[in-house]
Enzyme design. Structure first.
Site, PDB file in Angstrom:
ATOM      1  N   ALA A  13     -17.071  14.154  26.223  1.00  8.75           N
ATOM      2  CA  ALA A  13     -17.087  12.691  26.184  1.00  8.75           C
ATOM      3  C   ALA A  13     -16.734  12.055  27.521  1.00  8.75           C
ATOM      4  CB  ALA A  13     -16.106  12.203  25.112  1.00  8.75           C
ATOM      5  N   SER A  14     -16.000  12.766  28.372  1.00  9.32           N
ATOM      6  CA  SER A  14     -15.590  12.185  29.648  1.00  9.32           C
ATOM      7  C   SER A  14     -16.156  12.896  30.861  1.00  9.32           C
ATOM      8  CB  SER A  14     -14.059  12.149  29.753  1.00  9.32           C
ATOM      9  OG  SER A  14     -13.525  13.458  29.652  1.00  9.32           O
ATOM     10  N   SER A  15     -16.654  14.119  30.693  1.00 11.94           N
ATOM     11  CA  SER A  15     -17.219  14.835  31.831  1.00 11.94           C
ATOM     12  C   SER A  15     -18.103  15.974  31.348  1.00 11.94           C
ATOM     13  CB  SER A  15     -16.104  15.388  32.739  1.00 11.94           C
ATOM     14  OG  SER A  15     -15.378  16.396  32.072  1.00 11.94           O
ATOM     15  N   ARG A  17     -19.929  19.892  32.875  1.00  8.31           N
ATOM     16  CA  ARG A  17     -19.844  20.882  33.951  1.00  8.31           C
ATOM     17  C   ARG A  17     -20.862  21.971  33.721  1.00  8.31           C
ATOM     18  NH1 ARG A  17     -14.888  22.964  31.760  1.00  8.31           N
ATOM     19  NH2 ARG A  17     -15.272  23.372  29.544  1.00  8.31           N
ATOM     20  N   HIS A 238     -23.253  22.273  19.110  1.00 10.26           N
ATOM     21  CA  HIS A 238     -22.086  21.420  18.925  1.00 10.26           C
ATOM     22  C   HIS A 238     -20.928  22.085  19.645  1.00 10.26           C
ATOM     23  CE1 HIS A 238     -18.602  19.558  16.775  1.00 10.26           C
ATOM     24  NE2 HIS A 238     -19.314  18.503  17.115  1.00 10.26           N
ATOM     25  N   ASP A 239     -20.237  21.350  20.501  1.00  9.87           N
ATOM     26  CA  ASP A 239     -19.249  21.968  21.378  1.00  9.87           C
ATOM     27  C   ASP A 239     -18.168  22.726  20.615  1.00  9.87           C
ATOM     28  OD1 ASP A 239     -18.079  19.612  20.440  1.00  9.87           O
ATOM     29  OD2 ASP A 239     -17.906  18.692  22.424  1.00  9.87           O
ATOM     30  N   THR A 240     -17.764  22.234  19.458  1.00  9.27           N
ATOM     31  CA  THR A 240     -16.738  22.956  18.703  1.00  9.27           C
ATOM     32  C   THR A 240     -17.284  24.265  18.144  1.00  9.27           C
ATOM     33  OG1 THR A 240     -15.791  20.824  18.090  1.00  9.27           O
ATOM     34  CG2 THR A 240     -14.990  22.745  16.907  1.00  9.27           C
ATOM     35  N   GLN A 306      -5.393  10.375  26.764  1.00  9.03           N
ATOM     36  CA  GLN A 306      -6.392  10.025  27.783  1.00  9.03           C
ATOM     37  C   GLN A 306      -6.556   8.512  27.886  1.00  9.03           C
ATOM     38  OE1 GLN A 306      -9.789  12.129  26.291  1.00  9.03           O
ATOM     39  NE2 GLN A 306      -9.056  14.137  26.947  1.00  9.03           N
TER      40      GLN A 306
END
Length: 464
Positions: A13-15, A17, A238-240, A306
């Site tokens: 959600a914020s970055s 890579r 899905h990242d999780t 955050q």
């Protein structure tokens, strides 16, 4: 010996890579080659993702791989869940990439429940109610901009859309699709009967693809621009789902905590549980690699910290904020970290002080309140897991970026009566790479892949 290079594009959600991975001397090696910012911003009255910028960053990261002399043969993209883009018959985007923190779904759940009950929806999909799930976003679109649904020929979740931009291939991947709350627990495919009852166009929902499957090769213009070609694969997108694949144990009796912007806490299971007891405790059955299930609960997580840091204009590092909380030792104040009051407030600090009815609360007290409230929520969730499953987890594995937070880890260990382990930090990228390597035969099984993770990365036991 060194094997082929694989590239995990992990976007949060914020970055985001780009992390290269390869096998050398029986261990998984990692190298970050590119990092870029991400976030929602106002557009046309909504909070939206910049999908064009994300596409450009992905291509830039691919160029950086060539610059460091490590051209990957394969790559895959994972992101958060629930958000999507619509495409017309020519493959052009319709509307904006509205994000899950937008308020367009406020109160829209009742329009869904006019078509079917919340209990039936859970029994069919096994997915916990979150006001931003795709099912509610689509209902909001049906009410507020029905012409967009009428024009659409494809619906792509965010990682599917980004893969499409690279390959021109429209695929829908299973693990991310399950977060939509529209996939059948029985078939593992879109629940077309449910979709028809809700009045959504069934043409938008195509057969789902599994992690490890091939999306396609790069479009010629992209291969020419970066100077090489590669194959795009589906990870557990899905990242999780990717993070859980990287849990460094093959025991089926452990719990996991994927700690980051969100805290996802639960157990991996081979069969789903859509019972009334699971529904009442608000557990979800999200899809995992090879039709495993992530039986978990979404917890607001480090988003709260955050947001506080951002509100303070980044004046303090996360370590400094942690030190302020620890210096207080304890406070009588606690918050319900899962309250919608903390989903997207204009001021997180004011929201916490308001919830505690303590307008003069110091910053240190406020931070201590958040950390201790999170840890106590984790303890409660473990106890609920035991109640619902009938099995007490034998240990908790904290993975992801939050596993680097020693204060929160210690508070979590104090709140539990089972051993707590931390690591690996880069779990999502590792799981993304594992999906690719399982799909291309580097590993013959999930068990073999997880054994490699255990050998390759530092896992620490947390002392109370």
């Amino acid at each position: 010996m060194k094997g082929s290079y694989y590239l995990a594009v992990d976007i949060g959600a914020s970055s985001g890579r780009h992390i290269l991975g390869w096998i050398e001397d029986g261990r998984l090696c990692l190298e970050e080659v590119y990092r870029f910012p991400n976030g929602m911003s106002p557009k046309n009255g909504h909070m939206c993702w910049d999908h064009e910028a994300l596409t450009a960053h992905i291509l830039e990261g691919l160029r950086r791989c060539a610059e460091v002399g490590k051209k990957p043969s394969y790559m895959a993209i994972d992101t958060w869940g629930v958000d999507f883009l619509l495409l017309d018959g020519d493959g052009q985007v319709i509307g904006d990439a509205v994000g899950y923190r937008d308020d367009r779904t406020e109160g829209i759940d009742q329009a869904v429940y006019e078509k079917l009950s919340e209990e039936e929806l859970y029994a069919r999909t096994g997915i916990q109610k979150q006001p931003y799930n795709t099912i509610y976003q689509l209902m909001a679109l049906q009410k507020q901009a029905p012409e967009q649904l009428a024009q659409a020929e494809h619906l792509l979740m965010m990682p599917d859309y980004l893969s499409y931009r690279l390959t021109g291939v429209c695929h829908q991947e299973y693990t991310n699709a399950t977060t939509a709350q529209l996939v059948s627990l029985t078939t593992g495919q879109w629940d077309k009967e449910l979709i028809e009852r809700l009045g959504y166009p069934t043409r938008l929902f195509e057969p789902l693809h599994m992690p490890g499957e091939t999306v396609g090769r790069l479009l010629p213009e992209h291969a020419a621009a970066i100077g090489y070609d590669l194959t795009v694969l589906h990870p557990a997108s899905h990242d999780t789902a990717s993070a859980v694949l990287a849990v460094p144990t093959n025991s089926d009796q452990v719990a996991f905590l994927s700690s980051g912007t969100w805290s996802l806490m639960g157990m991996e299971r081979m069969e789903p549980d859509s019972s009334a007891k699971a529904h009442d405790c608000n557990f979800t059955n999200e899809g995992g690699f090879a039709h495993r299930y992530r039986f978990l609960k979404n917890i607001m997580g480090l988003w709260i910290i955050q947001s506080i840091r951002r509100e303070l204009d980044g004046k303090y590092s996360f370590a400094e904020l942690c030190d302020m909380a620890e210096a207080v030792e304890d406070t009588p104040y606690r918050i319900n970290v899962n309250s919608n009051d903390f989903l997207a407030p204009s001021s997180m600090i004011d929201a916490i002080r308001g919830a505690c009815q303590a307008p003069e609360m110091s910053l240190g007290e406020l931070l201590c309140c958040v950390y201790r409230s999170l840890a106590e929520c984790y303890g409660e969730t473990i106890r609920e897991l035991e109640t619902v499953t009938g099995k007490k987890p034998e240990a908790l594995h904290i993975i992801g970026g939050g596993s680097k937070d020693p204060y929160l880890n210690r508070l979590t260990a104090e709140a539990l009566d089972i051993p707590v382990y931390a690591g690996p930090t880069e779990a999502t990228a590792i799981g993304n790479l594992l999906s690719q390597m399982l799909g291309t035969g580097v590993f013959g099984s999930v068990a073999e892949a997880r054994e490699t993770v255990f050998r390759s990365f530092d896992v620490q036991k947390i002392l109370k």
